[in-house]
Design an enzyme around this catalytic site. Structure first.
Site, PDB file in Angstrom:
ATOM      1  N   LEU A 189     -61.444  -9.167 -78.033  1.00  0.00           N
ATOM      2  CA  LEU A 189     -61.906  -7.810 -78.319  1.00  0.00           C
ATOM      3  C   LEU A 189     -60.839  -7.085 -79.140  1.00  0.00           C
ATOM      4  CD1 LEU A 189     -63.429  -6.725 -74.880  1.00  0.00           C
ATOM      5  CD2 LEU A 189     -64.685  -7.273 -76.977  1.00  0.00           C
TER       6      LEU A 189
ATOM      7  N   CYS B 153     -68.899 -20.007 -65.620  1.00  0.00           N
ATOM      8  CA  CYS B 153     -69.889 -18.943 -65.842  1.00  0.00           C
ATOM      9  C   CYS B 153     -71.124 -19.497 -66.564  1.00  0.00           C
ATOM     10  CB  CYS B 153     -69.272 -17.820 -66.662  1.00  0.00           C
ATOM     11  SG  CYS B 153     -70.449 -16.496 -67.067  1.00  0.00           S
TER      12      CYS B 153
ATOM     13  N   LYS C  19     -41.971 -13.359 -64.680  1.00  0.00           N
ATOM     14  CA  LYS C  19     -40.727 -13.932 -65.200  1.00  0.00           C
ATOM     15  C   LYS C  19     -39.887 -14.559 -64.085  1.00  0.00           C
ATOM     16  CE  LYS C  19     -42.244 -12.366 -69.009  1.00  0.00           C
ATOM     17  NZ  LYS C  19     -43.156 -13.265 -69.722  1.00  0.00           N
TER      18      LYS C  19
ATOM     19  N   SER D  63     -53.162 -16.796 -64.660  1.00  0.00           N
ATOM     20  CA  SER D  63     -52.620 -16.312 -65.936  1.00  0.00           C
ATOM     21  C   SER D  63     -51.395 -15.425 -65.701  1.00  0.00           C
ATOM     22  CB  SER D  63     -53.687 -15.532 -66.707  1.00  0.00           C
ATOM     23  OG  SER D  63     -54.694 -16.397 -67.160  1.00  0.00           O
TER      24      SER D  63
ATOM     25  N   ASP E 298     -55.342  -5.787 -78.160  1.00  0.00           N
ATOM     26  CA  ASP E 298     -54.739  -6.163 -76.887  1.00  0.00           C
ATOM     27  C   ASP E 298     -53.233  -5.903 -76.850  1.00  0.00           C
ATOM     28  OD1 ASP E 298     -54.650  -7.256 -74.321  1.00  0.00           O
ATOM     29  OD2 ASP E 298     -54.303  -9.281 -75.050  1.00  0.00           O
TER      30      ASP E 298
END
Length: 308
Positions: A166, A246, A221, A214, A131
């Site tokens: 991931l 979910c 900022k 998120s 990531d």
């Protein structure tokens, strides 16, 4: 069994020993379908002020531009679902940030896996990604057979849900490739779309990143827009709403990685504790956490926004 299949099987066995839940292998190639989707996503401004998303467009779509003569993308998943979660009455952080920063924890494991591959196969070149580079990890995970992208755009695995990280290895060696995961098991369910308080989840498995909680609490900022007041449902760093609702996450099981366990004080802190947090407490509770990314000033900004 041919040599490539033997190598692939050994890599999967070693990945499991290192704690990865799933490992799939895909041929390194140009992501044709994702190219137009990414271009449209950027044109629509769904990346908000995340200007870095506009960079390295070609590299995001072709792993051969990240590793010379790349032939293989190995996708791996690592569970982070916690044993205990924060009380719903306090200000919340996304579950992935409870423990140590996953970038460092998983990068160390990937380096071990590369070392194992070199010992097993011989001299190879490759890079590890967690990531932190222009890699479309969910697309590669789906191509490697790990799962499907849900309506919230996150990867989902049957019997495991979506609370996992991931990671990828891009290598210049051929291996036996897995079949892509081709079935969408979300069906007509719209729980994640309906539950998102900022209406960030759109149709066609697309998320408007510029509306995501998120994004506001981590990436942005600037000051959070006043129009978002009352919409964050007490999330001060990241958000798990779309995952919490979910149905597939009823299969989530607690992780067994000690480094992902939260600081004991984290689960005890009340809204009042958060409102009075000092920089010293911040550094103690989030000593090695991904929350450090937003810094004390950023987290404090988020808390004040929730409080006002």
């Amino acid at each position: 069994m041919n040599k490539l299949q033997t190598y692939s099987n050994l890599i999967k066995q070693e990945s499991k020993r290192l704690g990865f839940e799933s490992c799939g292998i895909a041929k390194a190639d140009f992501l044709q379908e994702e190219a137009s989707n990414l271009e449209q996503w950027l044109k629509n401004g769904y990346h908000g002020k995340m200007q870095y998303m506009e960079n390295y467009f070609d590299k995001r779509l072709d792993p051969r531009l990240l590793v010379d003569d790349a032939k293989t993308v190995i996708s791996l998943s690592f569970n982070y679902f916690p044993k205990e979660i924060q009380d719903d009455s306090t200000y919340k952080i996304a579950k992935y940030a409870y423990g140590e920063d996953y970038h460092h924890v998983l990068k160390a494991k990937l380096k071990e896996l590369i070392f194992f591959i070199k010992q097993t196969i011989g001299e190879i070149n490759g890079r590890a990604f967690v990531d932190s580079a222009p890699v479309l990890e969910r697309a590669w995970a789906q191509k490697a057979g790990l799962g499907w992208q849900g309506k919230h755009s996150l990867l989902i695995q049957k019997n495991k849900g979506s609370f996992f990280f991931l990671a990828e290895l891009i290598l210049d060696v051929e291996l036996a490739y897995d079949n892509p995961f081709s079935t969408d098991h979300c069906g007509t369910c719209t729980k994640c779309i309906d539950a998102c308080p900022t209406e960030a989840i759109l149709q066609n498995n697309t998320v408007d990143g510029s509306k995501c909680i998120s994004y506001f609490t981590i990436e942005l900022k600037d000051e959070i827009p006043p129009s978002m007041h009352g919409k964050f449902e007490d999330w001060m760093f990241g958000c798990d709403i779309c995952q919490d609702v979910c149905p597939w996450n009823r299969f989530s099981k607690p992780h067994s990685e000690e480094k992902f366990n939260s600081h004991p004080d984290l689960l005890l802190m009340t809204k009042n504790d958060w409102q009075e947090i000092t920089e010293t407490v911040f550094k103690t509770v989030f000593n090695k956490s991904a929350v450090k990314r937003t810094k004390f000033s950023g987290l404090n900004r988020n808390i004040q926004f929730l409080k006002d």
